[in-house]
Design a protein around this motif. Structure first.
Motif, PDB file in Angstrom:
ATOM      1  N   ARG A 104       0.840  -1.210   0.000  1.00  0.00           N
ATOM      2  CA  ARG A 104       0.000   0.000   0.000  1.00  0.00           C
ATOM      3  C   ARG A 104       0.874   1.260   0.000  1.00  0.00           C
ATOM      4  NH1 ARG A 104      -3.524  -3.207   3.179  1.00  0.00           N
ATOM      5  NH2 ARG A 104      -5.586  -3.316   2.201  1.00  0.00           N
TER       6      ARG A 104
ATOM      7  N   ALA B 134       3.931   1.578  -1.022  1.00  0.00           N
ATOM      8  CA  ALA B 134       4.637   1.718  -2.298  1.00  0.00           C
ATOM      9  C   ALA B 134       3.704   2.243  -3.381  1.00  0.00           C
ATOM     10  CB  ALA B 134       5.229   0.375  -2.713  1.00  0.00           C
ATOM     11  N   LEU B 135       2.474   1.734  -3.395  1.00  0.00           N
ATOM     12  CA  LEU B 135       1.517   2.195  -4.410  1.00  0.00           C
ATOM     13  C   LEU B 135       1.191   3.674  -4.210  1.00  0.00           C
ATOM     14  CD1 LEU B 135      -0.936  -0.859  -4.536  1.00  0.00           C
ATOM     15  CD2 LEU B 135       0.648  -0.147  -6.334  1.00  0.00           C
ATOM     16  N   HIS B 136       0.991   4.063  -2.965  1.00  0.00           N
ATOM     17  CA  HIS B 136       0.674   5.471  -2.710  1.00  0.00           C
ATOM     18  C   HIS B 136       1.854   6.371  -3.050  1.00  0.00           C
ATOM     19  CE1 HIS B 136      -3.377   5.522  -0.965  1.00  0.00           C
ATOM     20  NE2 HIS B 136      -3.107   4.265  -0.621  1.00  0.00           N
ATOM     21  N   ARG B 137       3.056   5.883  -2.791  1.00  0.00           N
ATOM     22  CA  ARG B 137       4.242   6.682  -3.121  1.00  0.00           C
ATOM     23  C   ARG B 137       4.370   6.833  -4.639  1.00  0.00           C
ATOM     24  NH1 ARG B 137       7.736   4.017   0.145  1.00  0.00           N
ATOM     25  NH2 ARG B 137       8.226   2.585  -1.525  1.00  0.00           N
ATOM     26  N   ASP B 138       4.208   5.729  -5.346  1.00  0.00           N
ATOM     27  CA  ASP B 138       4.381   5.800  -6.801  1.00  0.00           C
ATOM     28  C   ASP B 138       3.221   6.518  -7.486  1.00  0.00           C
ATOM     29  OD1 ASP B 138       6.731   4.553  -6.463  1.00  0.00           O
ATOM     30  OD2 ASP B 138       6.216   2.692  -7.488  1.00  0.00           O
ATOM     31  N   ALA B 139       2.058   6.480  -6.850  1.00  0.00           N
ATOM     32  CA  ALA B 139       0.921   7.202  -7.443  1.00  0.00           C
ATOM     33  C   ALA B 139       1.208   8.690  -7.527  1.00  0.00           C
ATOM     34  CB  ALA B 139      -0.343   6.951  -6.627  1.00  0.00           C
TER      35      ALA B 139
ATOM     36  N   LEU C  11       3.784   9.939  -8.530  1.00  0.00           N
ATOM     37  CA  LEU C  11       4.553  10.224  -9.741  1.00  0.00           C
ATOM     38  C   LEU C  11       3.630  10.581 -10.907  1.00  0.00           C
ATOM     39  CD1 LEU C  11       7.104   7.269  -9.578  1.00  0.00           C
ATOM     40  CD2 LEU C  11       7.566   9.663  -9.107  1.00  0.00           C
TER      41      LEU C  11
ATOM     42  N   ALA D 266       8.083  12.189  -5.708  1.00  0.00           N
ATOM     43  CA  ALA D 266       6.784  12.065  -5.066  1.00  0.00           C
ATOM     44  C   ALA D 266       6.117  13.425  -4.882  1.00  0.00           C
ATOM     45  CB  ALA D 266       6.946  11.377  -3.722  1.00  0.00           C
TER      46      ALA D 266
END
Lengths: 463, 173
Positions: free
Chosen positions: A7, A9-14, A16, A385
């Protein structure tokens, strides 16, 4: 890795993700207008367009892509029940062996979720094309129809065929096109509906009148509604196809490509270019390569034919965490037409860089690349980010110009900005154009603001 | 032919497009495709906006359009669109126990089939339940369970074993 870490990692990459365009609603409206016109065109039978196309077998598409408005809905094919097409369609034993072929997932051959139910599978096409055997099989997974291609040597049994890795797609009933570059003599194969007319355009053309168009030519029909075009790893990235039905264009697109296309992996050779103004020290060879490759690939012309000319390179405003550079290149086609290309690059401390296409403007023959003034908006982000995005204007004019004066869209007057070598970066503002002035205040050249790069519709190249 | 949107549709786009674009980006890993996907989903939604009875759940509706549109899209190369060439923070230690590098999750998601990827994004980014994910994708809860389980296993493998594609994302040109 646990789900909490996922979760995070997904929020961090989102983060981008890009920010929505300021004119998002306008873009949606424009897209809907095109779509609406398509429907009207279909309903009315497209009589006017049909007349035009019938009278002109080789119809060039416009640089603006406005011809998309005339695109009708593609014919749908019941892939699960349609009879097999192709030269091997009569060989029922062979077709059954094709039907039984395993649908591998390139990244996980053991994943059975990629296997369509056997009793739903149907061989849509089977045939030998030159020295390549091709089979196309449709089937359902979780109730959705998928289709994939298998290729091998002509005459090979089913178990010697390989699935073409990237060709699977969910819009199975719509026309599909694929290129497998891993076979000895690659071909583009387009599957339309029976009765469809399929044409190919090998590359975009920079015309003498300063337009960029595509011209379509008939491919080789190998079955009703299935057409091929020979290609290579160099030519494949530029190839486009068009499907017409009842003289109405229903599909314009580019094929899926399986295999390595374009520049060979590891080839870091910087294309040769002319540097009349001495900007080479400011232009990273990788940036030059990226830009020149884009143009030579889409036009399928060599650097010798296009004579890339470095017109400007230098720093532009951007995030503090990246080194931000813009490069302006000019190209002169053999017919004399010219093309100006501007791209910004945001390079981080690791050497990775973000590429932001800015302008791609063609001009008619009769003028030199150095004669074209440019005003372009750069939108440079750092890819982090925090997604810092900095916008600015870049004005590049005649080398003798000493000042630039923007013409704001609100009708007010702007103060002149001092130029260095005929160029300057300016704070972003709503400007319609820029005048380049000499010391005496005389206007040497005027440039309108370049059209923004068109994301999501094939960039600024015609389809 | 002019297209005029209802004011509340414009308000919806203004308010929710950043969040929807993030979902689109997680589904595509590509700025251009994500924007294209969002535009397509909004265009489809705009046609039905006046018939959308429950505006309070419009976000869910558009998200469903977004996801189903994505899973039905062609996978094709667009060699001339935005290029990203980035070196993530992966040391040569032979393993990376957690997805700590920026972009790692995206790289791993790239290796999943579209439907499995959508399940992962909806379950673990949008925090939907299995039932809600099934509704969003138009499939059974059982399918969500199996896709989610397989997706997690794949991601676990991908995110704990650096691969060439993770250590260097080559610019497409």
């Amino acid at each position: 890795m646990n789900t909490d870490a996922l979760r995070s990692a997904l929020h961090r990459d989102a983060e981008l993700a890009p920010r929505p365009a300021r004119d998002l609603l306008d873009q949606v409206a424009q897209r809907r207008r095109r779509s609406t016109r398509r429907r009207i065109s279909t309903a009315a039978g497209g009589l006017a367009l049909a007349t035009v196309i019938a009278a002109s077998p080789l119809v060039a598409t416009s640089f603006t892509g406005d011809d998309r408005a005339s695109v009708a809905e593609p014919a749908q094919v019941d892939l699960l029940n349609s009879p097999t097409r192709g030269s091997l369609a009569g060989d029922t034993e062979l077709l059954e062996s094709f039907r039984q072929l395993s649908w591998r997932d390139p990244s996980d051959p053991e994943d059975r979720s990629a296997q369509p139910d056997l009793d739903t599978r149907n061989v849509v096409f089977a045939g030998d094309i030159g020295d390549t055997r091709v089979a196309s099989v449709a089937g359902t997974i979780d109730g959705n129809t998928f289709i994939t291609w298998f290729t091998g040597t002509a005459g090979a049994p089913a178990d010697r065929l390989q699935e073409v890795g990237s060709s699977r797609a969910g819009v199975a009933a719509s026309p599909r096109a694929t290129i497998d570059l891993d076979v000895p003599n690659p071909i583009a194969i387009v599957r339309g509906a029976p009765g469809d007319e399929i044409e190919f355009s090998p590359a975009a053309q920079l015309n003498r009148d300063g337009t960029i168009t595509r011209t379509y030519q008939a491919g080789t029909d190998i079955a009703d509604g299935i057409t091929i075009w020979p290609t290579t790893s160099t030519a494949a990235p530029a190839l486009a196809f068009r499907i017409s039905r009842d003289n109405i264009v229903t599909t314009q697109s580019r094929p899926d490509i399986n295999g390595d296309a374009g520049r060979a992996a590891g080839d870091t050779t910087v294309p040769s270019y002319v540097d009349p103004r001495g900007y080479a020290p400011a232009a990273d060879g990788r940036f030059i390569t990226t830009m020149v490759d884009e143009v030579t690939t889409n036009l399928q012309l060599t650097t010798d034919q296009l004579v890339p000319t470095l017109l400007w390179a230098g720093p532009v405003p951007g995030p503090d965490t990246t080194r931000n550079t813009a490069v302006v290149l000019g190209y002169t086609a053999p017919n004399g037409a010219t093309l100006i290309q501007e791209t910004a690059f945001a390079e981080d401390s690791t050497g990775g860089y973000l590429v932001v296409p800015g302008a791609l403007q063609p001009f008619p023959a009769g003028t030199a690349v150095g004669d074209h003034p440019l005003l372009v908006r750069n939108v440079v982000g750092d890819g982090t980010a925090d997604q810092v995005v900095v916008t600015s204007l870049l004005a590049v004019g005649p080398a003798t110009a000493t000042q630039a004066r923007l013409t704001p869209t609100d009708g007010t007057e702007a103060l002149p900005t001092q130029l260095t070598g005929g160029a300057a970066t300016l704070d972003d503002q709503d400007a319609a154009s820029v005048d380049f002035l000499d010391d005496a205040g005389a206007v040497l050249a005027t440039a309108p603001l370049s059209p923004a790069y068109r994301y999501g519709v094939g960039g600024s190249w015609p389809q | 032919m002019a297209v005029r949107f209802d004011d509340d549709f414009a308000d919806f786009v203004d308010r929710w497009s950043p969040a929807l674009l993030r979902v689109a980006f997680l589904l595509t890993s590509d700025h251009g495709l994500a924007e294209d996907l969002l535009q397509t989903a909004l265009m489809k939604t705009s046609r039905r906006w006046r018939h959308l009875a429950d505006r309070d759940h419009a976000y869910s509706y558009v998200r469903r359009v977004l996801v189903t549109t994505h899973t039905s899209w062609h996978r094709r190369r667009r060699p001339h669109e935005v290029l990203i060439d980035r070196l993530p923070d992966l040391a040569d230690t032979g393993s990376a126990p957690e997805p700590s590098g920026l972009g790692d999750a995206l790289h791993a998601l790239d290796e999943l089939p579209p439907r499995m990827r959508a399940v992962i994004v909806l379950r673990f980014y949008e925090d939907l339940s299995e039932a809600e994910t099934a509704v969003a994708l138009g499939c059974s809860v059982g399918s969500v369970k199996s896709q989610s389980s397989r997706g997690l296993t794949r991601l676990r493998d991908l995110l704990t074993t650096p691969t060439p594609s993770q250590s260097y994302r080559e610019a497409r040109s």
